[in-house]
Design a protein around this motif. Structure first.
Motif, PDB file in Angstrom:
ATOM      1  N   PRO A  12       0.679  -1.470   0.107  1.00  0.00           N
ATOM      2  CA  PRO A  12       0.006   0.170  -0.369  1.00  0.00           C
ATOM      3  C   PRO A  12       1.246   1.445   0.286  1.00  0.00           C
ATOM      4  CG  PRO A  12       0.063  -1.215   2.433  1.00  0.00           C
ATOM      5  CD  PRO A  12       0.770  -1.033   1.054  1.00  0.00           C
TER       6      PRO A  12
ATOM      7  N   TYR B 172       9.078   4.833  -1.670  1.00  0.00           N
ATOM      8  CA  TYR B 172       8.513   5.232  -3.373  1.00  0.00           C
ATOM      9  C   TYR B 172       8.053   7.128  -2.544  1.00  0.00           C
ATOM     10  CZ  TYR B 172       4.066   6.603  -6.506  1.00  0.00           C
ATOM     11  OH  TYR B 172       3.498   7.339  -7.387  1.00  0.00           O
ATOM     12  N   SER B 173       7.058   7.132  -1.428  1.00  0.00           N
ATOM     13  CA  SER B 173       7.110   8.176  -1.026  1.00  0.00           C
ATOM     14  C   SER B 173       8.882   9.348  -0.835  1.00  0.00           C
ATOM     15  CB  SER B 173       6.055   8.705   0.019  1.00  0.00           C
ATOM     16  OG  SER B 173       6.473   6.993   1.114  1.00  0.00           O
TER      17      SER B 173
ATOM     18  N   ILE C  40       0.813   5.365  -0.620  1.00  0.00           N
ATOM     19  CA  ILE C  40       1.041   6.377  -0.853  1.00  0.00           C
ATOM     20  C   ILE C  40      -0.181   6.975  -2.227  1.00  0.00           C
ATOM     21  CG2 ILE C  40       2.152   8.181  -1.593  1.00  0.00           C
ATOM     22  CD1 ILE C  40       0.923   9.987   0.370  1.00  0.00           C
TER      23      ILE C  40
ATOM     24  N   ALA D 242       1.271   1.392  10.282  1.00  0.00           N
ATOM     25  CA  ALA D 242       0.303   1.153  11.392  1.00  0.00           C
ATOM     26  C   ALA D 242      -0.367   1.721  11.864  1.00  0.00           C
ATOM     27  CB  ALA D 242       1.037  -0.454  12.223  1.00  0.00           C
TER      28      ALA D 242
ATOM     29  N   ASP E  78       3.309   6.924   8.406  1.00  0.00           N
ATOM     30  CA  ASP E  78       2.041   6.810   7.457  1.00  0.00           C
ATOM     31  C   ASP E  78       2.517   5.095   7.302  1.00  0.00           C
ATOM     32  OD1 ASP E  78       1.096   5.901   5.240  1.00  0.00           O
ATOM     33  OD2 ASP E  78       2.663   5.856   3.486  1.00  0.00           O
TER      34      ASP E  78
ATOM     35  N   GLY F  37       7.225   5.247   7.888  1.00  0.00           N
ATOM     36  CA  GLY F  37       6.811   3.868   6.944  1.00  0.00           C
ATOM     37  C   GLY F  37       7.106   3.809   5.479  1.00  0.00           C
TER      38      GLY F  37
ATOM     39  N   GLY G 218      13.294  -0.858  12.147  1.00  0.00           N
ATOM     40  CA  GLY G 218      13.155  -1.199  13.463  1.00  0.00           C
ATOM     41  C   GLY G 218      11.571  -0.854  13.850  1.00  0.00           C
ATOM     42  N   ASP G 219      11.311  -1.112  14.771  1.00  0.00           N
ATOM     43  CA  ASP G 219       9.507  -0.596  15.356  1.00  0.00           C
ATOM     44  C   ASP G 219       9.703   1.099  15.229  1.00  0.00           C
ATOM     45  OD1 ASP G 219       7.037  -1.981  17.225  1.00  0.00           O
ATOM     46  OD2 ASP G 219       7.366   0.141  16.825  1.00  0.00           O
ATOM     47  N   ALA G 220       8.844   2.178  15.532  1.00  0.00           N
ATOM     48  CA  ALA G 220       8.759   2.940  15.166  1.00  0.00           C
ATOM     49  C   ALA G 220       8.985   3.723  16.377  1.00  0.00           C
ATOM     50  CB  ALA G 220       7.935   3.589  14.433  1.00  0.00           C
TER      51      ALA G 220
ATOM     52  N   ARG H  36      -1.550   2.272  15.049  1.00  0.00           N
ATOM     53  CA  ARG H  36      -0.629   2.696  16.316  1.00  0.00           C
ATOM     54  C   ARG H  36      -0.420   4.260  16.215  1.00  0.00           C
ATOM     55  NH1 ARG H  36       4.397  -1.536  16.698  1.00  0.00           N
ATOM     56  NH2 ARG H  36       4.576  -0.106  18.312  1.00  0.00           N
TER      57      ARG H  36
ATOM     58  N   ALA I   6       8.369   1.688   3.341  1.00  0.00           N
ATOM     59  CA  ALA I   6       7.743   0.519   2.076  1.00  0.00           C
ATOM     60  C   ALA I   6       9.117   0.363   1.351  1.00  0.00           C
ATOM     61  CB  ALA I   6       5.854   0.968   1.454  1.00  0.00           C
TER      62      ALA I   6
ATOM     63  N   GLU J 261      11.537   1.666   8.645  1.00  0.00           N
ATOM     64  CA  GLU J 261      10.389   0.419   8.314  1.00  0.00           C
ATOM     65  C   GLU J 261      10.838  -0.341   8.644  1.00  0.00           C
ATOM     66  OE1 GLU J 261       8.353  -0.292   6.064  1.00  0.00           O
ATOM     67  OE2 GLU J 261       8.353  -1.945   6.869  1.00  0.00           O
ATOM     68  N   ILE J 262      10.046  -1.164   9.550  1.00  0.00           N
ATOM     69  CA  ILE J 262      10.264  -2.525  10.426  1.00  0.00           C
ATOM     70  C   ILE J 262      10.564  -3.351   9.373  1.00  0.00           C
ATOM     71  CG2 ILE J 262       7.771  -2.868  10.238  1.00  0.00           C
ATOM     72  CD1 ILE J 262       7.573  -3.741  12.918  1.00  0.00           C
TER      73      ILE J 262
ATOM     74  N   GLU K 214      10.040  10.374   7.920  1.00  0.00           N
ATOM     75  CA  GLU K 214       9.045   9.264   7.424  1.00  0.00           C
ATOM     76  C   GLU K 214       8.824   8.616   8.346  1.00  0.00           C
ATOM     77  OE1 GLU K 214       7.594   7.606   3.300  1.00  0.00           O
ATOM     78  OE2 GLU K 214       9.394   6.994   3.802  1.00  0.00           O
TER      79      GLU K 214
HETATM   80  C1  LIG Z   1       1.465   2.280   3.773  1.00  0.00           C
HETATM   81  S1  LIG Z   1       2.987   1.483   4.014  1.00  0.00           S
HETATM   82  C2  LIG Z   1       4.328   3.243   3.933  1.00  0.00           C
HETATM   83  C3  LIG Z   1       3.645   3.450   2.340  1.00  0.00           C
HETATM   84  C4  LIG Z   1       5.383   4.864   1.954  1.00  0.00           C
HETATM   85  N1  LIG Z   1       4.911   5.448   2.667  1.00  0.00           N
HETATM   86  C5  LIG Z   1       4.564   4.942   0.719  1.00  0.00           C
HETATM   87  O1  LIG Z   1       3.645   5.828   0.018  1.00  0.00           O
HETATM   88  O2  LIG Z   1       5.943   4.999  -0.032  1.00  0.00           O
HETATM   89  C6  LIG Z   1       3.641   1.493   5.824  1.00  0.00           C
HETATM   90  C7  LIG Z   1       4.956   0.603   6.075  1.00  0.00           C
HETATM   91  O3  LIG Z   1       4.723   0.790   6.877  1.00  0.00           O
HETATM   92  C8  LIG Z   1       5.381  -0.312   8.176  1.00  0.00           C
HETATM   93  N2  LIG Z   1       5.043  -0.324   9.138  1.00  0.00           N
HETATM   94  C9  LIG Z   1       4.149  -0.736   9.607  1.00  0.00           C
HETATM   95  N3  LIG Z   1       4.529  -0.651  10.911  1.00  0.00           N
HETATM   96  C10 LIG Z   1       5.284  -0.171  11.377  1.00  0.00           C
HETATM   97  C11 LIG Z   1       6.328   0.190  12.634  1.00  0.00           C
HETATM   98  N4  LIG Z   1       5.443  -0.518  13.564  1.00  0.00           N
HETATM   99  N5  LIG Z   1       6.883   0.673  12.522  1.00  0.00           N
HETATM  100  C12 LIG Z   1       7.567   0.439  10.997  1.00  0.00           C
HETATM  101  N6  LIG Z   1       7.448   1.145  10.262  1.00  0.00           N
HETATM  102  C13 LIG Z   1       6.303   0.128  10.360  1.00  0.00           C
HETATM  103  C14 LIG Z   1       4.952  -1.093   6.915  1.00  0.00           C
HETATM  104  O4  LIG Z   1       6.021  -2.477   7.288  1.00  0.00           O
HETATM  105  C15 LIG Z   1       4.262  -0.745   5.632  1.00  0.00           C
HETATM  106  O5  LIG Z   1       5.414  -0.541   4.884  1.00  0.00           O
END
Ligand SMILES: C[S@@+](CC[C@H](N)C(=O)[O-])C[C@H]1O[C@@H](n2cnc3c(N)ncnc32)[C@H](O)[C@@H]1O
Length: 221
Positions: A39, A70-71, A41, A137, A135, A65, A116-118, A140, A67, A89-90, A63
């Motif tokens: 997913p 891309y963003s 943006i 979870a 962007d 998240g 890691g976990d944000a 959370r 992924a 990113e996790i 930023e």
């Molecule tokens: C919506 S996608 C990000 C899309 C990206 N910003 C883009 O538009 O190109 C959400 C990302 O957040 C990551 N994610 C989810 N929970 C997380 C956490 N607690 N810590 C770090 N990253 C996390 C997921 O693995 C996923 O890749």
């Protein structure tokens, strides 16, 4: 295109047509994301993010998240030569994929991917940012908010994606059980943003719903 009740289908297809990607790398990333159900943006939100970044000219972006990057790539290309992005990113597979695309975009020196976990990674960050894009979870966001506020400079811009969650956040009536917790949390998150005296917040009903907040008060505690 993700089904939603935020905008009308004919408006979505009009915008998709107008904002059709012309950059080969971003187009390839969009195709990969569609194929792998990642997913990223949505185009109209990406354009809006780019516009906010152009206007606010941030030197440091955070930023949450990444992924596939891309963003991050869109933001990095919009920033000045000296601007830097920290993106969290996790998921290791995502990081590997993002690293490949970031390298191909020639942006390795501008984008630092933090693994890691944000909630834990943000805890370790201290230098404030001019622009924060949340962007990750959705369930959370409330937990991430104090970290984002601590790390946002005065007059900094704070953007959150997916706040209307396909329109379900604003919907009266029946919501499927699997979505209920997330909806309750997103409503609470939006309320927290709108009631925060240090922020001026606008909720923009494009894409999956975006909030844009500007830090107008002090972040001294
Ligand atoms: C919506 S996608 C990000 C899309 C990206 N910003 C883009 O538009 O190109 C959400 C990302 O957040 C990551 N994610 C989810 N929970 C997380 C956490 N607690 N810590 C770090 N990253 C996390 C997921 O693995 C996923 O890749």
């Amino acid at each position: 295109m993700l089904e939603n009740e935020i905008t009308y289908p004919h408006i979505n297809s009009f915008l998709a047509d107008v904002l059709k990607q012309s950059d080969p790398l971003l187009e390839e990333m969009e195709k990969y994301a569609r194929k792998a159900y990642i997913p990223i943006i949505q185009p109209e939100s990406a354009q809006f993010l780019k516009m906010l970044c152009t206007v606010s000219k941030p030197k440091r972006v955070l930023e949450i998240g990444t992924a596939i990057g891309y963003s991050s790539i869109i933001l990095a290309r919009t920033m000045d030569e000296n601007g830097v992005i920290d993106t969290v990113e996790i998921d290791e597979d995502m990081i590997e994929k993002a690293a490949g695309y970031i390298k191909r975009a020639g942006l390795e020196n501008k984008i630092r991917v933090l693994h890691g976990d944000a909630a834990e990674v943000l805890e370790c960050l201290g230098t404030p940012y001019d622009f924060i894009f949340l962007d990750a979870a959705k369930g959370r966001y409330i937990e991430m908010l104090p970290h984002c506020l601590r790390l946002l400079k005065p007059e900094g811009i704070f953007v959150t994606d997916n706040v209307l969650y396909r329109g379900m956040v604003a919907k009266d009536g029946f919501i499927e059980h699997k979505h209920r917790t997330i909806i309750v949390r997103l409503k609470e998150y939006i309320n927290l943003l709108c009631r925060n005296n240090e922020l001026t917040t606008s909720i923009i009903p494009i894409g999956d719903g975006i909030t844009v907040s500007v830090r107008t008060g002090s972040n001294e505690s």
